[in-house]
Design an enzyme around this catalytic site. Structure first.
Site, short mmCIF file in Angstrom:
data_model
loop_
_atom_site.label_atom_id
_atom_site.label_comp_id
_atom_site.label_asym_id
_atom_site.label_seq_id
_atom_site.Cartn_x
_atom_site.Cartn_y
_atom_site.Cartn_z
N ARG A 155 -9.78 -75.98 32.44
CA ARG A 155 -10.44 -75.50 31.21
C ARG A 155 -11.25 -74.22 31.41
O ARG A 155 -12.22 -73.97 30.70
CB ARG A 155 -11.32 -76.59 30.59
N LYS A 205 -8.63 -59.96 27.14
CA LYS A 205 -7.40 -60.46 26.51
C LYS A 205 -6.42 -60.81 27.62
O LYS A 205 -6.14 -59.99 28.50
CB LYS A 205 -6.76 -59.37 25.65
N GLU A 240 -3.45 -43.53 28.09
CA GLU A 240 -4.51 -44.41 27.57
C GLU A 240 -5.90 -43.81 27.85
O GLU A 240 -6.83 -43.99 27.07
CB GLU A 240 -4.42 -45.81 28.18
N LYS A 297 -13.93 -48.42 26.58
CA LYS A 297 -13.37 -49.72 26.20
C LYS A 297 -14.47 -50.77 26.16
O LYS A 297 -14.51 -51.61 25.26
CB LYS A 297 -12.24 -50.14 27.15
N GLU A 343 -11.65 -58.88 18.51
CA GLU A 343 -10.79 -58.02 17.71
C GLU A 343 -10.72 -58.40 16.25
O GLU A 343 -9.69 -58.78 15.72
CB GLU A 343 -9.36 -58.02 18.30
N ARG A 403 -12.32 -52.94 17.21
CA ARG A 403 -11.40 -52.90 18.33
C ARG A 403 -10.04 -52.36 17.93
O ARG A 403 -9.27 -51.89 18.76
CB ARG A 403 -11.28 -54.32 18.92
N ASN A 411 -5.92 -49.11 19.08
CA ASN A 411 -4.48 -49.05 18.82
C ASN A 411 -4.01 -47.67 18.38
O ASN A 411 -2.87 -47.52 17.95
CB ASN A 411 -4.10 -50.08 17.74
N HIS A 461 -0.46 -46.63 18.87
CA HIS A 461 0.28 -47.82 19.26
C HIS A 461 1.23 -48.35 18.21
O HIS A 461 2.18 -49.05 18.54
CB HIS A 461 -0.69 -48.93 19.70
N HIS A 470 4.64 -48.79 19.70
CA HIS A 470 5.30 -50.09 19.80
C HIS A 470 6.67 -50.06 19.14
O HIS A 470 7.62 -50.68 19.62
CB HIS A 470 4.45 -51.18 19.12
N HIS A 496 5.34 -48.15 28.38
CA HIS A 496 4.36 -48.30 27.30
C HIS A 496 3.52 -47.04 27.05
O HIS A 496 3.44 -46.55 25.91
CB HIS A 496 3.46 -49.52 27.59
#
Ligand code: NAD
Ligand code: ZN
Length: 374
Positions: A127, A149, A191, A232, A242, A246, A250, A253, A257, A272
């Protein structure tokens, strides 16, 4: 940001989940001492991939041993495909097999793939165990290792299964980037530049002047990574899960994407960060077309990214791209679409990005139709 001799430390402020990102040369050699000082008596499972293991696993294991830390390594296959359920099971079994307790740590030694997968395992085994990131790609150092994340891919899409699980410590050794393939370094650089374009125009200007030194290593590299981490960290501290600010991360992106999906996530055609580079140029050009920003800014972004060797136009992608309506379908499937209106990160100029949530789809279609040939 605090600076000691050659290292910088960025603090991510999240109340009791706060942690340090230490950035500088030789940190793998110091990892054992750094970890032992913060967590005496801790034991570790070190998760890595074959490429990273070949270059850096021995040094990390030696460093941990020197710090008196018992550690068991697990080497996985490199590549995005490793972010899947059976590999997650392997990591969990490895951690449990080593009889690690909740206070012990999963250590991710690798790029974003290893970080996301190991962080997810750390978040669910017993956990939630301690988690330490030793990011080895530029992308992982400035992006994926910061913010908590974690996760794996699903047949329905990328990163759809995971948890938020903040690390306890991030050790970004700037020397390890010397073994990173140049294409991956450039992709991570996209980035880095993104943080300048979001809300740090002076940083973007500094990168335009100093990018060669960032690529070469030394103080400029440390400064670029520390600034990226700080950027960041600021966004994450303001919006850990998010729900708002946040989203600015993107930038580039949504288009990026769509291009990754359109090339079937085939890393030989587009990695990417390259998709993000093209996407950021498109976001600036589209903002100019909507009379939100000057075309000079779009030209400036394009000039800088292409100068460092990144692709900046759809035509730079090898092979045929699918028809524009397929690209639109990918844009529509991106998670930033709400209630039929398209949500994009657009800009009013360098360092002035904002969330636009009512972008007309037909304008985007016409824009892409024009741009795909140029
Ligand atoms: P990656 O982990 O696949 O690493 C890229 C390649 O470089 C791999 O082949 C790896 O083996 C190799 N490599 C890494 N470090 C090296 C080194 N020092 N020397 C030699 N080779 C090295 O990819 P990445 O670009 O680091 O990360 C991409 C992943 O990160 C994606 O899965 C993406 O979804 C995820 N990501 C997560 C977040 C987040 O917030 N969690 C943010 C951005 C991206
Ligand atoms: Zn990205």
């Amino acid at each position: 940001m605090t600076q000691t001799t050659s290292h910088e430390t960025v603090r991510v402020n999240l109340g009791e989940r706060s942690y340090d990102i230490v950035i500088g040369p030789g940190l793998i050699a110091r990892a054992g001492a750094e970890i032992a000082a913060r967590k005496p008596g801790i034991r570790c499972a070190v998760i890595t991939d074959r490429n990273v293991a070949a270059a850096h696993l021995d040094s990390l294991m030696e460093s941990l041993a020197t710090g008196g830390i018992e550690a068991v390594p697990l080497v996985l296959e490199p590549g995005e495909k490793t972010k899947r359920f059976d590999e997650l099971v392997k990591v969990c079994d490895h951690v449990l097999g080593a009889r690690l307790e909740r206070g012990d740590a999963v250590v991710a030694l690798g790029g974003g793939v290893i970080g996301d997968l190991s962080g997810f395992a750390a978040g669910i085994v017993r956990r939630g165990m301690s988690f330490i990131q030793v990011p080895t790609s530029l992308l992982a150092q400035v992006d994926s290792s910061v913010g908590g994340k974690t996760g794996i891919n699903a047949s329905h899409g990328k990163n759809l299964i995971g948890v938020f699980h903040q690390p306890d410590l991030v050790l970004a050794d700037t020397d390890v980037l010397d073994t990173l393939p140049i294409r991956e370094f450039r992709a991570g650089y996209a980035e880095v530049a993104k943080y300048g374009l979001i809300d740090r125009p002076e940083f973007f200007g500094w990168l335009e002047q100093n990018w060669r030194d960032v690529f070469a290593g030394g103080a400029a590299r440390i400064r670029a990574i520390a600034t990226g981490c700080q950027a960041k960290a600021d966004v994450v501290a303001a919006d850990e899960r998010e729900s708002g600010a946040r989203a600015l991360l993107n930038l580039g992106h949504t288009f990026g994407h769509a291009l990754e999906a359109a090339t079937d996530y085939d890393g030989r055609r587009l990695v990417h960060g390259e998709g993000v580079a093209i996407g950021m140029v498109l976001a600036h050009e589209f903002s100019a077309r909507m009379n939100l920003a000057s075309p000079d800014d779009a030209a400036r972004v394009q000039r800088h990214l292409s100068e460092v060797g990144l692709p900046t136009h759809m035509a730079d992608i090898e092979g045929e791209l699918p028809a524009t309506d397929i690209l639109m379908k990918h844009i529509g499937q991106d998670k930033k679409v709400r209630r039929g209106a398209l949500t994009f990160i657009l800009t009013r100029g360098i360092g002035e990005a904002f969330v636009a949530d009512d972008v007309p789809a037909d304008e985007v279609f016409r824009f892409l139709e024009e741009k795909r040939g140029s």
